[in-house]
Scaffold this motif. Structure first.
Motif, PDB file in Angstrom:
ATOM      1  N   ARG A 100       0.842  -1.211   0.000  1.00  7.87           N
ATOM      2  CA  ARG A 100       0.000   0.000   0.000  1.00  7.87           C
ATOM      3  C   ARG A 100       0.876   1.260   0.000  1.00  7.87           C
ATOM      4  O   ARG A 100       0.566   2.231  -0.703  1.00  7.87           O
ATOM      5  N   PHE A 101       1.985   1.259   0.767  1.00  8.88           N
ATOM      6  CA  PHE A 101       2.856   2.441   0.775  1.00  8.88           C
ATOM      7  C   PHE A 101       3.697   2.548  -0.504  1.00  8.88           C
ATOM      8  O   PHE A 101       4.157   3.629  -0.858  1.00  8.88           O
ATOM      9  N   LEU A 102       3.894   1.414  -1.175  1.00  9.84           N
ATOM     10  CA  LEU A 102       4.597   1.457  -2.466  1.00  9.84           C
ATOM     11  C   LEU A 102       3.784   2.258  -3.484  1.00  9.84           C
ATOM     12  O   LEU A 102       4.335   2.949  -4.350  1.00  9.84           O
ATOM     13  N   VAL A 103       2.466   2.167  -3.355  1.00  6.79           N
ATOM     14  CA  VAL A 103       1.591   2.884  -4.295  1.00  6.79           C
ATOM     15  C   VAL A 103       1.138   4.209  -3.659  1.00  6.79           C
ATOM     16  O   VAL A 103      -0.045   4.443  -3.417  1.00  6.79           O
ATOM     17  N   THR A 104       2.120   5.060  -3.356  1.00  5.20           N
ATOM     18  CA  THR A 104       1.832   6.406  -2.860  1.00  5.20           C
ATOM     19  C   THR A 104       2.652   7.396  -3.683  1.00  5.20           C
ATOM     20  O   THR A 104       3.626   6.999  -4.347  1.00  5.20           O
ATOM     21  N   ARG A 105       2.272   8.654  -3.604  1.00  3.51           N
ATOM     22  CA  ARG A 105       2.983   9.688  -4.368  1.00  3.51           C
ATOM     23  C   ARG A 105       4.468   9.701  -4.050  1.00  3.51           C
ATOM     24  O   ARG A 105       5.304   9.868  -4.944  1.00  3.51           O
ATOM     25  N   GLU A 106       4.814   9.517  -2.755  1.00  4.96           N
ATOM     26  CA  GLU A 106       6.203   9.703  -2.348  1.00  4.96           C
ATOM     27  C   GLU A 106       7.097   8.483  -2.569  1.00  4.96           C
ATOM     28  O   GLU A 106       8.320   8.592  -2.440  1.00  4.96           O
ATOM     29  N   ALA A 107       6.532   7.316  -2.848  1.00  8.77           N
ATOM     30  CA  ALA A 107       7.382   6.125  -3.019  1.00  8.77           C
ATOM     31  C   ALA A 107       8.320   6.343  -4.204  1.00  8.77           C
ATOM     32  O   ALA A 107       7.873   6.696  -5.305  1.00  8.77           O
ATOM     33  N   PRO A 108       9.633   6.151  -3.989  1.00  6.77           N
ATOM     34  CA  PRO A 108      10.617   6.479  -5.027  1.00  6.77           C
ATOM     35  C   PRO A 108      10.737   5.369  -6.073  1.00  6.77           C
ATOM     36  O   PRO A 108      11.789   4.775  -6.249  1.00  6.77           O
ATOM     37  N   VAL A 109       9.635   5.109  -6.766  1.00  5.69           N
ATOM     38  CA  VAL A 109       9.651   4.150  -7.870  1.00  5.69           C
ATOM     39  C   VAL A 109       8.950   4.803  -9.062  1.00  5.69           C
ATOM     40  O   VAL A 109       8.213   5.788  -8.907  1.00  5.69           O
ATOM     41  N   HIS A 110       9.165   4.241 -10.240  1.00  6.31           N
ATOM     42  CA  HIS A 110       8.616   4.809 -11.468  1.00  6.31           C
ATOM     43  C   HIS A 110       7.085   4.871 -11.403  1.00  6.31           C
ATOM     44  O   HIS A 110       6.451   3.908 -10.952  1.00  6.31           O
ATOM     45  N   PRO A 111       6.483   5.973 -11.866  1.00  7.35           N
ATOM     46  CA  PRO A 111       5.014   6.101 -11.800  1.00  7.35           C
ATOM     47  C   PRO A 111       4.271   4.960 -12.503  1.00  7.35           C
ATOM     48  O   PRO A 111       3.162   4.615 -12.088  1.00  7.35           O
ATOM     49  N   MET A 112       4.882   4.374 -13.531  1.00  5.56           N
ATOM     50  CA  MET A 112       4.187   3.289 -14.236  1.00  5.56           C
ATOM     51  C   MET A 112       4.028   2.048 -13.354  1.00  5.56           C
ATOM     52  O   MET A 112       3.089   1.271 -13.539  1.00  5.56           O
ATOM     53  N   VAL A 113       4.955   1.868 -12.421  1.00  6.52           N
ATOM     54  CA  VAL A 113       4.822   0.748 -11.480  1.00  6.52           C
ATOM     55  C   VAL A 113       3.574   0.957 -10.630  1.00  6.52           C
ATOM     56  O   VAL A 113       2.749   0.050 -10.456  1.00  6.52           O
ATOM     57  N   LYS A 114       3.435   2.164 -10.118  1.00  9.95           N
ATOM     58  CA  LYS A 114       2.275   2.459  -9.256  1.00  9.95           C
ATOM     59  C   LYS A 114       0.974   2.279 -10.033  1.00  9.95           C
ATOM     60  O   LYS A 114       0.009   1.692  -9.544  1.00  9.95           O
ATOM     61  N   GLN A 115       0.970   2.790 -11.276  1.00 11.35           N
ATOM     62  CA  GLN A 115      -0.245   2.703 -12.082  1.00 11.35           C
ATOM     63  C   GLN A 115      -0.621   1.251 -12.340  1.00 11.35           C
ATOM     64  O   GLN A 115      -1.790   0.864 -12.231  1.00 11.35           O
ATOM     65  N   ARG A 116       0.401   0.411 -12.640  1.00  8.64           N
ATOM     66  CA  ARG A 116       0.115  -0.995 -12.940  1.00  8.64           C
ATOM     67  C   ARG A 116      -0.425  -1.712 -11.700  1.00  8.64           C
ATOM     68  O   ARG A 116      -1.295  -2.581 -11.815  1.00  8.64           O
ATOM     69  N   LEU A 117       0.071  -1.334 -10.520  1.00  6.34           N
ATOM     70  CA  LEU A 117      -0.423  -1.979  -9.299  1.00  6.34           C
ATOM     71  C   LEU A 117      -1.841  -1.511  -8.973  1.00  6.34           C
ATOM     72  O   LEU A 117      -2.644  -2.273  -8.428  1.00  6.34           O
ATOM     73  N   VAL A 118      -2.167  -0.289  -9.315  1.00  8.17           N
ATOM     74  CA  VAL A 118      -3.556   0.178  -9.148  1.00  8.17           C
ATOM     75  C   VAL A 118      -4.486  -0.673 -10.014  1.00  8.17           C
ATOM     76  O   VAL A 118      -5.582  -1.058  -9.594  1.00  8.17           O
TER      77      VAL A 118
END
Lengths: 325, 325
Positions: B200-218
């Motif tokens: 859940r914290f990986l998919v936050t604005r501040e997590a220092p990973v590429h935005p596409m990772v967050k989008q794919r997990l959403v």
């Protein structure tokens, strides 16, 4: 404790007994209903629809509270007269029916016309949505933890229940992993309107199985269940014994699983002899992961009132003060 | 919301960020701590102990709230200077240490002498009891749902947490399967004193990973994780992609798994390239079953306050009235 489910079913506590083959007889169902929860007879435990009629009558003599009948629709080698079992249920005046296994659609018109409340067991949110669309009144959401058939997705109730809560309009029961007041409070927090318990009710004084079965399940830990028949996409969670280890060995062999080798180990009367003789090596017995939380053999009345009391205590004395701190 | 855990850690909300390799950097840990939860830096994300010292300094510049450092002790091919990483942690004044992987016993005397609060991650009750006996202050109980290493028992948190509550004296965090207020309320009901959230914290604005990772997990559903490395008894729950399917195919082949074939797919920097490039097919990325419950990319502050607000609402407006009905 009243929820949408208790009001629909006319019961005092948000607890439903799971349908269990060879176990869901009048002794157990009536004891559960007398305790203020919902007892469930299992239709196919009775040899034929006539026997089911007699069992329903027997149950009604043992309780004046509502009870239901489980009708599990599965592919079987010999044809099962489902329509006649359904006649027996509805003719006998039962108006709570738990359907499980295949899609209940063929039976929905008759069930709804008779004014029955239909609870359908589902192992995924997509199946639950389908059941809602078909007109089922309640779904019982079976997580990875549950005894018997948890499906092939391996999604546990901590994830499955909040998903169901977000997507379903009809109320749902949480099934798999529940045995105590902590679990009931958690299920309600996750969005369920009650819990369904199989294994926990199997280990009660009134369950009509050999006492040695109950004692062995009390001794079992959370690591004593196993998933068999995954290779056939008919995964079953069962108590781990020698027969189960044999099945797992066959399934682990390279190539397609040879069903002819597995069939004699798991077929037909699986569990029946085990339940009657108390010999835990004689066949295969469905059991939920929750065996690890079961430590006694109470009467149903004592069990149900304890769970509801514990859940109330947790909500008032533990959770509420936390929101004020 | 104050619990035994919040008081021991000096934080406002009973939420801890899970240690995540390549993700637990100052940007995320400081944002979580500023939100009133506990941020966690991951020691081994830093190339050497000196880099960890700099990262701790950087994090301290970004927050004046408590944060911790995760030290994961695993068998590795190249020797890791654990003692020097521990020097870096303690010299830098960090007094909250999350240990994971192997038994933390060798490091306990130094940790306790320094006055550190030790949180140890465990995947079973027997390991949790061992950690308690070793003097750990808190355990983080990782169920079957969790990202990374859920152990080999496949016991989900609905069963594992009440067992922990019955047997442990020290407080514990519930880890695996948590992403929202329903989950927090359920964890508290099951006996935990807080939740640990990684995915859940990986998919936050501040997590220092590429935005596409967050989008794919959403976009991912609850069915988009898989367990790999079971054949090596080093089971890992990961986001399901082409690499993961290759690993599973190798593991499904008859005979012993050939580690030499798997190693290039999962070794060393697994996840790092994926996180940096946003290419979800480039390596292996730990992800919990809870991805199915993640539907947005909030700031940590927004996420933490929403979860706590939702949990409070569920307790007061849903659960409490049920006990009065």
């Amino acid at each position: 404790m009243q929820t949408r489910v208790t009001r629909m079913l006319g019961i005092r506590h948000p607890i439903v007994q799971g349908g269990m083959q060879w176990v869901g007889r009048a002794e157990l169902a009536s004891a559960v209903s007398n305790a203020g929860a919902l007892g469930i007879l299992t239709a196919l435990t009775q040899a034929d629809p006539e026997a089911l009629r007699r069992e329903i009558l027997r149950c009604r003599e043992m309780t004046d509270q509502p009870f239901g009948v489980n009708l599990t629709i599965l592919p079987t080698l010999r044809p099962v007269p489902y329509e006649e079992y359904l006649d027996a249920i509805l003719d006998s005046g039962v108006r709570i029916v738990e359907t499980a296994g295949r899609n209940p659609e063929p039976y929905m018109p008759r069930l709804k016309q008779a004014g029955a409340t239909v609870i359908h067991k589902c192992t995924s949110v997509r199946h639950a949505l389908k059941a809602e669309a078909l007109g089922c009144d309640i779904v019982s959401v079976d997580g990875f933890e549950c005894a018997g058939h948890p499906g092939e997705d391996d999604v546990s109730n901590l994830v499955l229940l909040p998903l169901a809560a977000r997507r379903l309009k009809i109320p749902f029961l949480a099934s798999g992993g529940f045995a105590d007041g902590r679990g009931l409070a958690a299920a309600l927090a996750l969005g369920a309107d009650g819990i369904n318990m199989g294994t926990r009710f199997l280990v009660t004084r009134e369950a009509p199985v050999h006492p040695m079965v109950k004692q062995r399940l009390v001794e079992a830990s959370e690591r004593d269940t196993a998933l068999i028949l995954r290779s056939l996409r008919n995964t079953s969670r069962v108590f781990s014994n020698g027969v189960v280890r044999q099945v797992l060995e066959i399934e682990a062999r390279p190539g397609e699983t040879d069903f002819a080798q597995i069939a004699p180990l798991v077929k037909g009367n699986r569990g029946r002899e085990l339940f009657e003789t108390g010999d835990m090596e004689r066949g295969v017995c469905s059991a939920g992961m929750v065996v690890g939380l079961i430590e006694d053999i109470p009467a149903c009345e004592e069990l149900v009132s304890r769970i509801v009391r514990e859940a109330g205590h947790i909500i008032r004395e533990r959770l509420l003060p936390l929101t004020e701190a």
